[in-house]
Motif scaffolding. Structure first.
Motif, short mmCIF file in Angstrom:
data_model
loop_
_atom_site.label_atom_id
_atom_site.label_comp_id
_atom_site.label_asym_id
_atom_site.label_seq_id
_atom_site.Cartn_x
_atom_site.Cartn_y
_atom_site.Cartn_z
N HIS A 137 -106.04 -74.16 82.66
CA HIS A 137 -107.17 -73.53 83.49
C HIS A 137 -107.47 -72.00 82.77
N VAL A 138 -106.44 -71.36 82.33
CA VAL A 138 -106.63 -70.26 81.75
C VAL A 138 -107.15 -70.18 80.40
N GLN A 139 -106.70 -71.49 79.65
CA GLN A 139 -107.29 -71.54 78.40
C GLN A 139 -108.61 -72.15 78.36
N ARG A 140 -109.10 -72.78 79.20
CA ARG A 140 -110.56 -73.48 79.41
C ARG A 140 -111.43 -72.25 79.61
N ARG A 141 -110.79 -71.17 80.36
CA ARG A 141 -111.81 -70.11 80.69
C ARG A 141 -111.83 -68.75 79.71
N ALA A 142 -111.23 -69.09 78.77
CA ALA A 142 -111.09 -67.92 77.61
C ALA A 142 -112.33 -68.10 76.62
N LYS A 143 -112.75 -67.16 76.04
CA LYS A 143 -113.61 -67.12 74.89
C LYS A 143 -112.97 -67.48 73.78
N ALA A 144 -113.80 -67.92 72.80
CA ALA A 144 -113.20 -68.66 71.36
C ALA A 144 -112.48 -67.31 70.75
N SER A 145 -112.97 -66.29 70.95
CA SER A 145 -112.28 -65.24 70.12
C SER A 145 -111.07 -64.75 71.03
N THR A 146 -110.98 -64.96 72.25
CA THR A 146 -109.90 -64.55 72.99
C THR A 146 -108.68 -65.82 72.77
N VAL B 272 -85.28 -71.19 86.24
CA VAL B 272 -86.59 -70.55 86.24
C VAL B 272 -86.61 -69.28 85.30
N ALA B 273 -85.43 -68.51 85.53
CA ALA B 273 -85.52 -67.31 84.67
C ALA B 273 -85.10 -67.44 83.06
N LEU B 274 -84.53 -68.48 82.91
CA LEU B 274 -84.21 -68.99 81.50
C LEU B 274 -85.78 -69.35 80.95
N TYR B 275 -86.46 -70.12 81.85
CA TYR B 275 -87.88 -70.54 81.27
C TYR B 275 -88.90 -69.84 81.15
N SER B 276 -88.95 -68.76 82.26
CA SER B 276 -89.94 -67.54 82.29
C SER B 276 -91.06 -68.33 82.37
N PRO B 277 -91.66 -68.33 83.30
CA PRO B 277 -93.10 -69.05 83.58
C PRO B 277 -94.27 -68.15 83.04
N ILE B 278 -93.91 -67.02 83.12
CA ILE B 278 -95.15 -66.15 82.50
C ILE B 278 -95.12 -65.97 80.99
N ALA B 279 -94.14 -66.09 80.48
CA ALA B 279 -93.97 -66.09 79.09
C ALA B 279 -94.21 -67.56 78.27
N ALA B 280 -93.83 -68.49 79.33
CA ALA B 280 -94.15 -69.84 78.87
C ALA B 280 -95.49 -70.18 78.72
N LEU B 281 -96.53 -69.56 79.66
CA LEU B 281 -97.81 -69.93 79.92
C LEU B 281 -98.55 -69.79 78.57
N SER B 282 -98.50 -68.67 77.83
CA SER B 282 -99.12 -68.62 76.63
C SER B 282 -98.51 -69.51 75.51
N SER B 283 -97.36 -69.98 75.53
CA SER B 283 -97.08 -71.02 74.78
C SER B 283 -97.56 -72.28 74.82
N TYR B 284 -98.12 -72.82 75.77
CA TYR B 284 -98.69 -73.89 76.10
C TYR B 284 -100.11 -74.01 75.45
N PHE B 285 -100.78 -72.81 75.33
CA PHE B 285 -102.21 -72.57 74.94
C PHE B 285 -102.58 -73.50 73.80
N PRO B 286 -101.91 -73.45 72.62
CA PRO B 286 -102.07 -74.20 71.38
C PRO B 286 -102.37 -75.87 71.70
N VAL B 287 -101.63 -76.16 72.66
CA VAL B 287 -101.49 -77.68 72.97
C VAL B 287 -102.76 -78.20 74.03
N VAL B 288 -102.61 -77.24 75.06
CA VAL B 288 -103.66 -77.83 76.07
C VAL B 288 -105.08 -77.40 75.56
#
Length: 256
Positions: free
Chosen positions: A210-219, A28-44
């Motif tokens: 879920h986070v990506q769906r609730r973000a505006k286009a500019s965000t 989990v420390a190597l993966y770092s969920p908080i940091a990995a969260l934004s890396s998935y945005f372009p795909v989801v």
């Protein structure tokens, strides 16, 4: 003086639960969920809600299989294929560069917007050449179904599972902890820790959706740039680390 049986049982329990817990925390420390969260945005961001859920389930399944294979047959498999964990790390860095640089530059490909339907009937259904409303199938015209695979399948392994979630270092963690295991029970406990880690990765991806769906286009555009910078930085680190370790291994082989 013989060891106290109660002390021996206590040490066995510590090994049985302590090592799996340590493996889980290390992963989990190597993966770092908080940091990995934004890396998935372009795909989801390219998928609908159903596709995002299926992608999260696919990630959980892929990481579970990855961990179990690494634990049970990882070391002999690497020796059989002649592949090192350093090479896997370097390849992961190259794959991340391919994904990260376009995002960082703001030129990443996005799915096209759906074209508006010819809606003269007011129902949203296309109108045929004979003036009949409805789809060709509804008008009794035989239409072959498209053979395209679901969009989420294109991203399930590369880049979502590898290298965004697991890579050569993750594989090395599993193999290293497996080498310290002395019984089948300990390996099973490590396997449970690996499955729990897979559940964390799947939950992280679904949260990112879920986070990506609730973000505006500019965000979203801003977050994609940030994700691109992070992915590129991680890619450079993986690439340099893998290449450095490969060079060191070659030098050690030349000077035994």
């Amino acid at each position: 003086m013989p060891a106290d049986p109660r002390r021996r049982r206590l040490l066995t329990r510590v090994d049985l639960f302590g090592q799996p817990l340590l493996l889980f925390l290390a992963l989990v420390a190597l993966y770092s969920p908080i940091a990995a969260l934004s890396s998935y945005f372009p795909v989801v961001g390219r998928l609908d809600g159903r596709g995002q859920l299926r992608l999260a389930l696919a990630l959980f399944l892929n990481v579970s299989i990855f961990g179990l294979v690494a634990l049970w047959v990882g070391e002999p498999l690497l020796e059989l294929l002649g592949i090192s964990t350093a090479a896997l790390t370097a390849v992961g860095g190259i794959a991340l560069l391919y994904e990260g640089v376009p995002l960082m530059r703001g030129v990443a490909a996005h799915p096209p917007e759906p074209e508006p339907a010819d809606d003269r009937t007011g129902t949203g259904e296309p109108i045929g050449a004979d003036g009949a409303a409805g789809t060709p199938a509804a008008r009794g015209v035989a239409v072959e179904a498209p053979a395209e695979a679901p969009a989420w399948r294109k991203y399930a392994f590369v880049p979502v599972t590898f290298p965004l979630t697991v890579g050569g270092t993750t594989f090395a963690f599993f193999v290293g902890f497996r080498a310290d295991a002395t019984s089948v029970g300990e390996i099973v406990a490590l396997s449970i820790a690996g499955v729990l880690y897979a559940a964390v990765t799947g939950a992280t991806l679904y949260t990112a959706a879920h986070v990506q769906r609730r973000a505006k286009a500019s965000t979203q555009a801003f977050l994609e740039r940030i994700a691109g910078i992070l992915l590129t930085a991680i890619a450079v680190m993986l690439l340099t680390s893998g290449v450095t370790r490969m060079v060191v291994d070659v030098l050690r082989g030349l000077n035994p």
